[in-house]
Motif scaffolding. Structure first.
Motif, PDB file in Angstrom:
ATOM      1  N   ASP A   8       0.851  -1.188   0.000  1.00  0.00           N
ATOM      2  CA  ASP A   8       0.000   0.000   0.000  1.00  0.00           C
ATOM      3  C   ASP A   8       0.892   1.246   0.000  1.00  0.00           C
ATOM      4  OD1 ASP A   8      -2.002   1.822   0.179  1.00  0.00           O
ATOM      5  OD2 ASP A   8      -2.466   1.430   2.290  1.00  0.00           O
ATOM      6  N   PHE A   9       1.067   1.825  -1.175  1.00  0.00           N
ATOM      7  CA  PHE A   9       1.894   3.025  -1.294  1.00  0.00           C
ATOM      8  C   PHE A   9       1.112   4.225  -1.814  1.00  0.00           C
ATOM      9  CE2 PHE A   9       2.287   0.293  -5.004  1.00  0.00           C
ATOM     10  CZ  PHE A   9       1.928   1.122  -6.055  1.00  0.00           C
ATOM     11  N   THR A  10      -0.204   4.071  -1.964  1.00  0.00           N
ATOM     12  CA  THR A  10      -1.023   5.172  -2.478  1.00  0.00           C
ATOM     13  C   THR A  10      -1.789   5.896  -1.372  1.00  0.00           C
ATOM     14  OG1 THR A  10      -2.849   3.634  -2.904  1.00  0.00           O
ATOM     15  CG2 THR A  10      -1.300   4.036  -4.711  1.00  0.00           C
ATOM     16  N   SER A  11      -1.959   5.256  -0.235  1.00  0.00           N
ATOM     17  CA  SER A  11      -2.719   5.886   0.840  1.00  0.00           C
ATOM     18  C   SER A  11      -1.887   6.958   1.534  1.00  0.00           C
ATOM     19  CB  SER A  11      -3.172   4.834   1.858  1.00  0.00           C
ATOM     20  OG  SER A  11      -2.045   4.218   2.449  1.00  0.00           O
ATOM     21  N   LYS A  12      -2.550   7.753   2.315  1.00  0.00           N
ATOM     22  CA  LYS A  12      -1.897   8.824   3.059  1.00  0.00           C
ATOM     23  C   LYS A  12      -1.450   8.327   4.438  1.00  0.00           C
ATOM     24  CE  LYS A  12      -2.481  12.167   0.049  1.00  0.00           C
ATOM     25  NZ  LYS A  12      -1.356  12.938  -0.542  1.00  0.00           N
ATOM     26  N   LEU A  13      -0.415   8.952   4.935  1.00  0.00           N
ATOM     27  CA  LEU A  13       0.110   8.640   6.253  1.00  0.00           C
ATOM     28  C   LEU A  13      -0.303   9.743   7.218  1.00  0.00           C
ATOM     29  CD1 LEU A  13       1.903   6.982   8.176  1.00  0.00           C
ATOM     30  CD2 LEU A  13       3.848   8.369   7.398  1.00  0.00           C
TER      31      LEU A  13
ATOM     32  N   LEU B 149      -1.973  15.647  10.760  1.00  0.00           N
ATOM     33  CA  LEU B 149      -1.916  16.008   9.342  1.00  0.00           C
ATOM     34  C   LEU B 149      -1.625  14.757   8.531  1.00  0.00           C
ATOM     35  CD1 LEU B 149       1.442  16.154   8.750  1.00  0.00           C
ATOM     36  CD2 LEU B 149       1.125  18.234  10.085  1.00  0.00           C
ATOM     37  N   TYR B 150      -1.956  14.816   7.258  1.00  0.00           N
ATOM     38  CA  TYR B 150      -1.805  13.676   6.352  1.00  0.00           C
ATOM     39  C   TYR B 150      -0.736  14.000   5.312  1.00  0.00           C
ATOM     40  CZ  TYR B 150      -6.123  11.836   8.349  1.00  0.00           C
ATOM     41  OH  TYR B 150      -7.074  11.364   9.213  1.00  0.00           O
ATOM     42  N   VAL B 151       0.169  13.046   5.125  1.00  0.00           N
ATOM     43  CA  VAL B 151       1.245  13.204   4.144  1.00  0.00           C
ATOM     44  C   VAL B 151       1.321  11.945   3.296  1.00  0.00           C
ATOM     45  CG1 VAL B 151       2.575  14.749   5.639  1.00  0.00           C
ATOM     46  CG2 VAL B 151       2.966  12.288   5.750  1.00  0.00           C
ATOM     47  N   ASN B 152       2.075  12.013   2.225  1.00  0.00           N
ATOM     48  CA  ASN B 152       2.300  10.840   1.388  1.00  0.00           C
ATOM     49  C   ASN B 152       3.208   9.841   2.103  1.00  0.00           C
ATOM     50  OD1 ASN B 152       0.818  11.944  -0.790  1.00  0.00           O
ATOM     51  ND2 ASN B 152       2.611  13.140  -1.425  1.00  0.00           N
ATOM     52  N   LYS B 153       3.081   8.575   1.739  1.00  0.00           N
ATOM     53  CA  LYS B 153       3.878   7.526   2.387  1.00  0.00           C
ATOM     54  C   LYS B 153       5.275   7.457   1.771  1.00  0.00           C
ATOM     55  CE  LYS B 153       2.162   3.710   3.755  1.00  0.00           C
ATOM     56  NZ  LYS B 153       1.496   2.390   3.851  1.00  0.00           N
ATOM     57  N   VAL B 154       5.984   8.565   1.898  1.00  0.00           N
ATOM     58  CA  VAL B 154       7.380   8.646   1.456  1.00  0.00           C
ATOM     59  C   VAL B 154       8.161   9.385   2.532  1.00  0.00           C
ATOM     60  CG1 VAL B 154       6.863   8.575  -1.020  1.00  0.00           C
ATOM     61  CG2 VAL B 154       6.884  10.763   0.182  1.00  0.00           C
ATOM     62  N   ALA B 155       9.459   9.384   2.378  1.00  0.00           N
ATOM     63  CA  ALA B 155      10.300  10.068   3.357  1.00  0.00           C
ATOM     64  C   ALA B 155       9.978  11.555   3.376  1.00  0.00           C
ATOM     65  CB  ALA B 155      11.767   9.842   3.027  1.00  0.00           C
ATOM     66  N   GLY B 156      10.059  12.137   4.558  1.00  0.00           N
ATOM     67  CA  GLY B 156       9.760  13.548   4.701  1.00  0.00           C
ATOM     68  C   GLY B 156      10.440  14.141   5.918  1.00  0.00           C
ATOM     69  N   ASN B 157      10.159  15.406   6.140  1.00  0.00           N
ATOM     70  CA  ASN B 157      10.804  16.143   7.221  1.00  0.00           C
ATOM     71  C   ASN B 157       9.772  17.058   7.861  1.00  0.00           C
ATOM     72  OD1 ASN B 157      12.428  17.554   8.943  1.00  0.00           O
ATOM     73  ND2 ASN B 157      13.685  18.512   7.359  1.00  0.00           N
ATOM     74  N   PHE B 158       9.361  16.704   9.068  1.00  0.00           N
ATOM     75  CA  PHE B 158       8.488  17.581   9.843  1.00  0.00           C
ATOM     76  C   PHE B 158       9.373  18.423  10.753  1.00  0.00           C
ATOM     77  CE2 PHE B 158       6.403  18.316  13.963  1.00  0.00           C
ATOM     78  CZ  PHE B 158       5.360  19.124  13.550  1.00  0.00           C
TER      79      PHE B 158
END
Length: 377
Positions: free
Chosen positions: A69-74, A176-185
């Motif tokens: 599942d790589f299309t849903s939001k995190l 908050l909702y983000v894409n299931k990829v690497a990120g920086n909060f």
């Protein structure tokens, strides 16, 4: 004919009897056998109680598979208090896949007092103690999984004192909702401004002397919010030693499906490493003052299921305990009687050989004299 068939059937069943009955006149009891039986019954009762306690208990089963599942939001759940006024700080997420700022409209900026009340300090101290025990004993995580329920909460209780002190900190909480990829909060000085090539913060209007990124993480989790679960950063408190200081958290998020007898949810576990340093461009320590949480999503998914021993397995184990103890004690009792009989037989044989009777011709006899009726007079 029917009676004859019944008798044949009854005789056939008697021949198939694997538990033949011995007449009571043929049964011999002894004190040693009674002692061994008492020990056996006591052991059976003790092991049966222990086995029943094992049957009532549950355990967690872990299964691993590739997360497709790589299309849903995190979902990111945040509750962080920073020792700066709300008009001076801003929080947002930079999505590394699209190199754009994710919307942080779901976050609430609430002016609060950074110093905790005695009741809040006690809860935070207890939470930090649990975190230290979890780092030493990882099996306690199973206990937390089994005891988690939706009505529990690890958040700090509201302040009960009517303090007249003006708020000196900002509580940033929400989700908050983000894409299931690497990120920086990150939380840094100034509000975030969208930019075509990235993003920027309005930090020019804030003096460096007012920088204070001392912070407290009351809650940080990924996925569905399960209040009973204690996450690695819950209860963390950092005090800045300098105005220009950077706090970094490197997080690895693992998608997790949790199925227990109380809840069934799709959440995320994560591990974290921490680093902090003072920003000093003259000394070669470059960067931006603030709190940075860099997260990465694991490609594996963990399914945690609470399992219980089946009733038929409990019966099989119980029969094994009862039958095994009876067989073992019977063998040991028989072996003990065999050894005792050998020792007593040798002792009696020695006593027979030591006894001698003088004969009229001067010889001796090693046989015991017979006792007759005349000898008793």
């Amino acid at each position: 004919m029917r009676r004859l068939n019944r008798k044949k059937t009854l005789n056939l069943m008697k021949e198939l009897d694997a538990f033949p009955k011995v007449p009571e006149s043929y049964v011999e009891t002894s004190a040693s056998g009674g002692t061994v039986s008492l020990i056996a019954f006591t052991t059976i009762a003790f092991l049966t109680i222990m086995e029943f306690m094992v049957y009532r208990d549950t355990w967690m089963k872990y299964e691993y598979e590739v997360d497709k599942d790589f299309t849903s939001k995190l979902r990111i759940n945040i509750d962080i208090t920073v020792a700066m006024r709300c008009q001076y700080v801003g929080a947002d997420v930079l999505d590394l896949a699209e190199t754009m700022v994710a919307s942080a409209d779901g976050l609430i900026y609430e002016p609060v007092i950074f110093e905790l009340t005695p009741q809040q300090k006690e809860l935070q101290r207890m939470l930090q103690l649990i975190q230290s025990r979890l780092q030493e004993e990882h099996s306690l995580q199973d206990v937390i999984f089994k005891s988690a329920f939706k009505s529990a909460s690890t958040a700090l209780p509201p302040r009960e004192d009517n303090s007249l002190q003006s708020p000196d900190a900002c509580r940033i909480h929400g989700h908050l909702y983000v894409n299931k990829v690497a990120g920086n909060f990150h939380i840094t000085v100034g509000k975030a401004i969208p930019h075509p090539r990235g993003h920027a913060h309005l930090a020019a209007l804030v003096s460096h002397e007012s920088y204070n990124f001392s912070h407290r993480i009351d809650h940080l989790s990924f996925g569905e919010l399960i209040p009973g679960i204690i996450n690695p950063l819950d209860g963390t408190e950092k005090i800045a030693s300098d105005h220009n200081q950077m706090f970094q958290y490197f997080i690895t998020v693992v998608p997790t499906k949790l199925h227990t007898y109380k809840i069934s949810a799709e959440t995320h576990q994560f591990s974290v490493t921490e680093r902090e340093r003072v920003i000093n461009h003259a000394a070669g320590s470059h960067g931006v003052s603030g709190i940075f949480m860099k997260y990465d999503i694991s490609s594996l998914m963990v399914t945690v299921t609470e399992e219980h021993m089946p009733f038929w397995q409990f019966l099989v184990r119980l029969c094994g305990i009862i039958g095994g103890i009876f067989s073992t004690t019977g063998i040991l009792h028989g072996f003990g009687r065999f050894v005792a009989e050998i020792i007593f037989c040798r002792f009696r044989l020695g006593s027979y050989r030591s006894a001698s009777v003088p004969l009229p011709d001067g010889h001796t006899s090693n046989h015991l004299p017979l006792i007759t009726d005349n000898s008793t007079h």
